[in-house]
Design a protein around this motif. Structure first.
Motif, PDB file in Angstrom:
ATOM      1  N   ALA A 195       0.750  -1.082  -0.040  1.00  0.00           N
ATOM      2  CA  ALA A 195       0.134  -0.039   0.030  1.00  0.00           C
ATOM      3  C   ALA A 195       0.887   1.249   0.123  1.00  0.00           C
ATOM      4  O   ALA A 195       0.697   2.134  -0.637  1.00  0.00           O
ATOM      5  N   PHE A 196       1.854   1.129   0.783  1.00  0.00           N
ATOM      6  CA  PHE A 196       2.737   2.632   0.828  1.00  0.00           C
ATOM      7  C   PHE A 196       3.448   2.727  -0.392  1.00  0.00           C
ATOM      8  O   PHE A 196       3.511   3.727  -0.977  1.00  0.00           O
ATOM      9  N   ILE A 197       3.675   1.677  -1.134  1.00  0.00           N
ATOM     10  CA  ILE A 197       4.567   2.095  -2.622  1.00  0.00           C
ATOM     11  C   ILE A 197       3.629   2.368  -3.527  1.00  0.00           C
ATOM     12  O   ILE A 197       4.000   3.414  -4.128  1.00  0.00           O
ATOM     13  N   VAL A 198       2.269   1.890  -3.436  1.00  0.00           N
ATOM     14  CA  VAL A 198       1.611   2.305  -4.624  1.00  0.00           C
ATOM     15  C   VAL A 198       0.928   3.826  -4.208  1.00  0.00           C
ATOM     16  O   VAL A 198       0.865   4.613  -5.011  1.00  0.00           O
ATOM     17  N   LEU A 199       0.687   4.190  -2.944  1.00  0.00           N
ATOM     18  CA  LEU A 199       0.178   5.308  -2.849  1.00  0.00           C
ATOM     19  C   LEU A 199       1.107   6.316  -2.808  1.00  0.00           C
ATOM     20  O   LEU A 199       0.818   7.253  -3.148  1.00  0.00           O
ATOM     21  N   ARG A 200       2.435   6.092  -2.285  1.00  0.00           N
ATOM     22  CA  ARG A 200       3.339   7.154  -2.438  1.00  0.00           C
ATOM     23  C   ARG A 200       3.689   7.361  -3.921  1.00  0.00           C
ATOM     24  O   ARG A 200       3.902   8.323  -4.186  1.00  0.00           O
ATOM     25  N   GLY A 201       3.683   6.421  -4.645  1.00  0.00           N
ATOM     26  CA  GLY A 201       3.916   6.723  -6.272  1.00  0.00           C
ATOM     27  C   GLY A 201       2.694   7.669  -6.607  1.00  0.00           C
ATOM     28  O   GLY A 201       3.119   8.494  -7.308  1.00  0.00           O
ATOM     29  N   PHE A 202       1.479   7.190  -6.279  1.00  0.00           N
ATOM     30  CA  PHE A 202       0.451   8.155  -7.060  1.00  0.00           C
ATOM     31  C   PHE A 202       0.815   9.460  -6.148  1.00  0.00           C
ATOM     32  O   PHE A 202       0.304  10.533  -6.881  1.00  0.00           O
TER      33      PHE A 202
END
Length: 374
Positions: free
Chosen positions: A288-295
């Motif tokens: 979740a961190f990787i995806v949300l931080r990317g967005f």
């Protein structure tokens, strides 16, 4: 690493412009993957008559170049990422076509091909490269109204889907379709067409049920576990129950002794039994961190290609993780899809490293003249 802010070397500029938090999360995921591979794979290797450390050694062999690929690709500019995507996608189309003629059939599907003595699954590399070339076409269509970018992106999607369904590989087709649909929506797809695509997706899913026997079998087992062979899923669920919050302890798990795919599709069950729900929640939080931080890093981005390509790559990454975890928890029909950077698998590991390297490259902070490189 220790680079000063005045360091103008390639690595110096990279260190101060790349998202180091995302890199740390990805390396942590890979570390957890090694730990779980060491826990799950010896029992699997023993069952097939291989050396106990067979899968562990191979995972180490693939992980090192994968991390090099990820860091190396993250050094690229957006323009170079686009070029890499175009060349890579062209190679993938050739391999997807070749695998239908020279690839061996395994469990009723033809998905692998031997290149220079190495077994490769072309569909894994198709996902990130398609996300990049599709984003480029949609972006050019928006910036240059006379350019048929949407038509080209749609044609490439249909061609890719056709080749994947010929294998057949419905799961990878659905991920490619989700990437294409998401990028089409972000590029300005009218709402009426959005609803049309949703309906088309539902119709396609129903059609897959009647056309592909393995899809029908998996859906039937999901709807009625007592009416078919749902052994792996039910065993995985029992593993989570036995592990509780903090697990039975490293090496104390039993699910790996009986699950054929304990080191690949059902590796989360091994994590749940030996290390507990606590580690599973850490894994979910990292994804979740990787995806949300990317967005979040796209919020101030003005380049449409960068937004669409990064969004497509993140959707692919996050959706693959969701499919694997949901299948293991019996929240959806089983699908042979690896858990990114955690499951054993050379092609998957290298392809994911390529995709996340592209994400890191596209989300780097760019200043002054570097903006021209877009």
């Amino acid at each position: 690493m220790n680079f000063g802010r005045t360091d103008t070397s390639i690595m110096g500029r990279w260190w101060w412009t790349v998202d180091r938090w995302t890199i740390a999360a990805l390396f942590l995921l890979a570390g957890i993957g090694l730990l779980l591979t060491m826990a799950a794979s010896p029992a699997v290797a023993d069952r097939i008559g291989a050396d106990s450390f067979h899968f562990i050694r191979r995972q180490f062999i693939f992980l090192a170049p994968a991390m090099v690929v990820m860091v190396g690709v993250s050094l690229l500019t957006p323009k170079q990422v686009r070029r890499l995507g175009v060349v890579g996608f062209g190679c993938c189309l050739f391999l997807l076509l070749a695998v239908l003629f020279v690839g061996p059939e395994v469990k009723g599907a033809t998905r692998w091909i031997n290149v220079a003595g190495i077994s490769i699954q072309p569909s894994e590399f198709t996902k990130p490269t398609f996300a990049v070339i599709s984003a480029w076409m949609f972006a050019e269509s928006r910036l240059n109204p006379g350019f048929p970018g949407k038509s080209i992106a749609t044609g490439l999607f249909l061609l890719t889907a056709l080749l994947l369904l010929r294998q057949p590989d419905v799961g990878q087709t659905l991920i490619i379709a989700s990437v294409w649909g998401g990028q089409f929506f972000l590029a300005g797809l009218p709402m009426i067409l959005v609803l049309g695509l949703v309906v088309l997706g539902v119709v396609g899913g129903v059609g897959a049920y009647f056309v592909f026997d393995h899809v029908q079998s998996r859906v039937d087992r999901f709807l009625d576990p007592t009416g078919g062979d749902a052994y792996q899923v039910m065993t995985a669920l029992n593993a989570f129950k036995n592990g509780g919050m903090f697990g039975r302890g490293p090496g104390e798990g039993r699910v790996k002794l009986v699950l054929p795919d304990a080191h690949t599709d059902f590796i989360l069950a091994v994590a749940g039994e030996e290390f507990g729900i606590a580690l599973c929640l850490v894994v979910v939080a990292l994804f979740a961190f990787i995806v949300l931080r990317g967005f979040s890093r796209l919020m101030k981005e003005e380049n449409l290609f960068v937004v669409l390509a990064t969004a497509g790559l993140l959707v692919q990454f996050g959706l693959q993780a969701i499919v694997n975890m949901a299948s293991t928890l019996r929240l959806m029909p089983t699908k042979g899809m690896t858990l990114p950077f955690i499951s054993y698998g050379g092609s998957s590991m290298l392809a994911l490293a390529l995709g996340m390297g592209m994400v890191l490259a596209l989300t780097r902070t760019r200043y002054g003249s570097e903006e021209v490189e877009r």
